[in-house]
Every structure is written in structure tokens, then in C-alpha cells.
Write a protein that holds these residues in place. Structure first.
Motif, PDB file in Angstrom:
ATOM      1  N   LYS A  27       0.919  -1.067  -0.063  1.00  0.00           N
ATOM      2  CA  LYS A  27       0.221   0.019   0.049  1.00  0.00           C
ATOM      3  C   LYS A  27       0.813   1.119   0.048  1.00  0.00           C
ATOM      4  N   PHE A  29       0.658   5.714  -0.023  1.00  0.00           N
ATOM      5  CA  PHE A  29      -0.243   6.700   0.502  1.00  0.00           C
ATOM      6  C   PHE A  29       0.714   7.946   0.194  1.00  0.00           C
ATOM      7  N   TRP A  31       0.423  12.469   0.966  1.00  0.00           N
ATOM      8  CA  TRP A  31      -0.226  13.452   1.194  1.00  0.00           C
ATOM      9  C   TRP A  31       0.386  14.796   1.071  1.00  0.00           C
ATOM     10  N   ASN A  52      -7.231  15.656   8.771  1.00  0.00           N
ATOM     11  CA  ASN A  52      -6.051  15.138   8.040  1.00  0.00           C
ATOM     12  C   ASN A  52      -5.088  14.465   8.992  1.00  0.00           C
ATOM     13  N   SER A  76      -3.047   5.290   7.391  1.00  0.00           N
ATOM     14  CA  SER A  76      -3.229   4.106   6.563  1.00  0.00           C
ATOM     15  C   SER A  76      -4.602   3.449   6.603  1.00  0.00           C
ATOM     16  N   ALA A  77      -5.640   4.406   7.573  1.00  0.00           N
ATOM     17  CA  ALA A  77      -6.801   3.690   7.987  1.00  0.00           C
ATOM     18  C   ALA A  77      -7.769   4.059   6.661  1.00  0.00           C
ATOM     19  N   ARG A  78      -8.616   3.000   6.591  1.00  0.00           N
ATOM     20  CA  ARG A  78      -9.736   3.442   5.626  1.00  0.00           C
ATOM     21  C   ARG A  78     -11.084   3.543   6.602  1.00  0.00           C
ATOM     22  N   TYR A  79     -11.292   4.319   7.295  1.00  0.00           N
ATOM     23  CA  TYR A  79     -12.515   4.270   8.084  1.00  0.00           C
ATOM     24  C   TYR A  79     -13.812   4.815   7.563  1.00  0.00           C
ATOM     25  N   LYS A  80     -14.706   4.403   7.857  1.00  0.00           N
ATOM     26  CA  LYS A  80     -15.960   4.718   7.320  1.00  0.00           C
ATOM     27  C   LYS A  80     -17.006   4.889   8.574  1.00  0.00           C
ATOM     28  N   LYS A 173     -15.088  15.637   7.611  1.00  0.00           N
ATOM     29  CA  LYS A 173     -14.640  14.859   6.368  1.00  0.00           C
ATOM     30  C   LYS A 173     -13.381  14.279   6.723  1.00  0.00           C
ATOM     31  N   GLY A 174     -13.304  12.932   6.381  1.00  0.00           N
ATOM     32  CA  GLY A 174     -12.102  12.036   6.472  1.00  0.00           C
ATOM     33  C   GLY A 174     -11.664  11.837   7.968  1.00  0.00           C
ATOM     34  N   VAL A 176     -11.113   9.868  11.322  1.00  0.00           N
ATOM     35  CA  VAL A 176     -10.523   8.794  11.912  1.00  0.00           C
ATOM     36  C   VAL A 176     -10.699   8.661  13.524  1.00  0.00           C
TER      37      VAL A 176
END
Length: 259
Positions: A27, A29, A31, A52, A76-80, A173-174, A176
Motif C-alpha cells: 500500500k 499513500f 499527502w 487530516n 493508512s486507515a480506511r475508516y467509514k 470529512k476524513g 479517523v
């Protein structure tokens, strides 16, 4: 893990790659964190408009490298957001730092004086049933939310000073959460402070203008300062030499008079 930084088009690009040998996947990433400039200072805000993890881990939101592993984990988290949460997020307050013994009835009694409560959820451990120390309270009116956020923050409930703010999970938004290395606030003892929220807002970055180096004696101002210091030293030594010669002449005159 491989971490690299580079500069491109006036912005610092921070990227790293994490390798998971067990899953045989890779993976990467990237920024961007733009440098603070005089033109950008007008857009500065102590409260984050979007989340962020890299900026949240910086006291002024200008870091280009993560300083602890928790920030890496949050990046690295993909939190929803939890789709099972119901209610209007704009009418919901987040109440934290509660006493583990505080109950739903106690919270309803304390916070109902600010307005009519539609829903109240005290988060508990699914195994033990013990309180996790935070809750969500949804009001029926917006003015009740504003009043409770303003007056109930730092209110003492069951010998604990509570923290009250808007819900962030569905409005920022975004977002975590803390368990993934994100969140806002935190304690100094943990070493994982997060900035940009009500508890710990961003501090204003130091704006180094175009003439900052000259004011500090750098660049063009430095050679002149050195010349001036050298000239002052020569004048001081020259003055001392003249004083010494005058004193010696006086001594000679005194000896001649005595003779």
C-alpha cells in the motif's frame, strides 16, 4: 516500511509505503502539506475544517512527516462512519470524560435543562457492559445544541469534568477515531496529542516574511554587521592605545618635575 519526502510545485509531498509480508500486498499513500506563506495566513483557522491525520498530529498543522506510529496508523486507515448510527449529526453532541459510574438517567437529568432530548446513547463495552466514558446526545432544536455546547463544557458531573463538542464522525470529512490513531485532543501523558479541535486548537504558525532573514542578520545584512563589529573593535582598541600613550606621557612629566 519505506518513507520518503520530496518537494514539487511549492508543496512538500510526503509519501511512504508499508509492506505486509503476511498478506503479500503493498500500500502506498501520499499527502500534501503546503508550506505556510504570507498569502496563506489569511486562510488559517484554529479549528480543522476537514480531518487530516498528519496535520492533526502537528501543533500548528504544518508537519510534513508523521512523528509517531499512531499517526502512520491513522493515515493508512480506511475508516467509514458507522451506518447503524441514527439521528441528525448536526443536532448531536459528543460528551466525553465521563465518570464510569455515570448512568443514562444522570446524563438525561443534567443535559435536559438545555433543551428537549430526542436520543441519548451512553457507549458501553459489548462484553462487560461497563461505560467507556463517553456518550452522544441528540437534541430536537439547534439552539439547544448550541446552548449545551457552550454551557455544559467543563461541567462537573459525578466528580468528573466533562468535555462537550459537536459530533465529528459524520460531520468532519476524513474523520479517523482515536482507536485507529486519529481523534482530537488527548492527554500529554499519552504522547499522542491531536490538534485542530475545540480541546486543542491549532496554534498559529510562525510567518517568516521575505525580510525575516535580513531582520535577523542573515543574507545581505550579515556582512555589514560583521564589518560594523570589526570596525567597532578597531575603534575600541585605538581608543585604548591613545589613552595608554597619554598616561605614559603624564608619568614622564611627573618624573621630570621631581628631578
Amino acid at each position: 516500511m519505506r518513507f520518503t519526502t520530496s518537494k514539487r510545485q511549492g508543496a512538500a509531498v510526503c509519501s511512504f509505503q508499508i509492506y505486509f509480508p503476511l498478506f503479500q500486498c503493498q500500500k502506498s499513500f501520499t499527502w500534501r502539506s503546503e508550506k505556510t506563506s504570507p498569502g496563506k495566513m489569511s486562510d488559517w483557522c484554529p479549528i480543522a475544517k476537514d480531518y487530516n491525520p498528519l496535520k492533526a498530529g502537528s501543533i500548528d498543522g504544518t508537519d510534513v512527516e508523521p512523528h509517531d506510529r499512531a499517526v502512520w496508523r491513522a493515515m493508512s486507515a480506511r475508516y467509514k462512519p458507522n451506518k447503524g448510527v441514527v439521528g441528525d449529526p448536526l443536532l448531536t453532541l459528543f460528551v466525553a470524560r465521563l465518570n464510569p459510574q455515570t448512568t443514562e438517567e444522570k446524563l438525561r437529568t443534567v443535559f435536559s435543562k438545555y433543551g428537549d432530548i430526542r436520543r441519548l446513547r451512553l457507549v458501553r463495552d459489548i462484553v462487560t457492559g461497563f461505560s467507556k466514558g463517553y456518550a452522544f446526545i441528540e437534541y430536537r432544536e439547534e439552539r439547544s445544541v448550541s446552548r449545551a455546547r457552550r454551557d455544559a463544557d467543563k461541567l462537573v458531573v459525578d466528580q468528573h469534568e466533562v468535555f462537550v463538542d459537536f459530533e465529528q464522525e459524520r460531520t468532519l470529512k476524513g474523520w479517523v477515531p482515536r482507536r485507529l490513531g486519529g481523534g482530537l485532543g488527548g492527554k500529554k501523558e499519552s504522547g499522542q496529542l491531536r490538534f485542530g479541535g475545540r480541546d486543542r486548537p491549532f496554534r498559529k504558525p510562525i510567518n517568516l516574511g521575505h525580510n525575516a532573514g535580513q531582520e535577523r542578520g542573515g543574507d545581505r545584512g550579515e556582512p555589514r554587521a560583521r564589518e560594523d563589529r570589526h570596525r567597532y573593535r578597531e575603534s575600541d582598541w585605538g581608543g585604548r592605545g591613545r589613552r595608554d600613550s597619554r598616561e605614559s606621557n603624564r608619568e614622564e612629566r611627573r618624573h621630570r618635575d621631581r628631578r
